[in-house]
Design an enzyme around this catalytic site. Structure first.
Site, PDB file in Angstrom:
ATOM      1  N   CYS A  35       0.822  -1.214   0.000  1.00  0.00           N
ATOM      2  CA  CYS A  35       0.000   0.000   0.000  1.00  0.00           C
ATOM      3  C   CYS A  35       0.855   1.263   0.000  1.00  0.00           C
ATOM      4  CB  CYS A  35      -0.952   0.013   1.196  1.00  0.00           C
ATOM      5  SG  CYS A  35      -0.100   0.049   2.776  1.00  0.00           S
ATOM      6  N   CYS A 104      -2.554  -2.766   8.729  1.00  0.00           N
ATOM      7  CA  CYS A 104      -2.271  -1.409   9.196  1.00  0.00           C
ATOM      8  C   CYS A 104      -1.848  -1.448  10.662  1.00  0.00           C
ATOM      9  CB  CYS A 104      -3.509  -0.523   9.036  1.00  0.00           C
ATOM     10  SG  CYS A 104      -4.362  -0.732   7.460  1.00  0.00           S
TER      11      CYS A 104
HETATM   12 FE1  FES Z   1      -1.665  -0.094   4.242  1.00  0.00          FE
HETATM   13 FE2  FES Z   1      -3.439   0.904   5.895  1.00  0.00          FE
HETATM   14  S1  FES Z   1      -3.758   0.386   3.810  1.00  0.00           S
HETATM   15  S2  FES Z   1      -1.340   0.637   6.256  1.00  0.00           S
END
Ligand code: FES
Length: 132
Positions: A35, A104
């Protein structure tokens, strides 16, 4: 049911302990390659306790909420306890995260662990008897 708990939304909107500790005793930075989110934790340690903790997170709302909650969970705690903080404990304290957002909370666990490892690398004598 709402996707995110009230607590997640609260910590996302009003994150606690955001910022930098200039003379930090330990700094940990982690990122998630998928991400692209990045989290950095700063620790001030006095008498083997977390005297202060601050974070900077360039990332999604769950990462910000996880960082914020993680700092609250370890503030004032003995270093040995902070070392045991898991992403599961962070997610539970937030009243849960969606499955696909659990990574996360992993960032928060890893950033704190890295900051503590950084502290121990500066003070190897403190590490005796403490296992990550
Ligand atoms: Fe990767 Fe939240 S989407 S840390």
């Amino acid at each position: 049911m709402a996707l995110y708990s009230e607590k997640v939304m609260d910590h996302f909107r009003n994150p606690r302990n955001v910022g930098v500790i200039e003379d930090a005793d330990g700094i940990g930075e982690v990122g998630n390659a998928k991400c692209g989110d990045i989290m950095k934790m700063y620790l001030k340690i006095e008498d083997d306790k977390i005297a202060d903790v601050k974070f900077e997170t360039f990332g999604c709302g769950s990462a910000i909420a996880s960082s914020s909650m993680a700092t609250e969970l370890i503030m004032g705690q003995p270093v040995s306890e902070a070392m045991k903080l898991t992403n599961k404990a962070v997610a539970e304290a937030l009243d849960g995260l969606p499955d696909y957002k659990m990574h996360c909370s992993v960032l928060a666990e890893e950033a704190i662990r890295n900051a503590l490892e950084d502290y121990y690398s500066r003070h190897p004598e403190k590490k005796k008897g403490i296992k990550p």
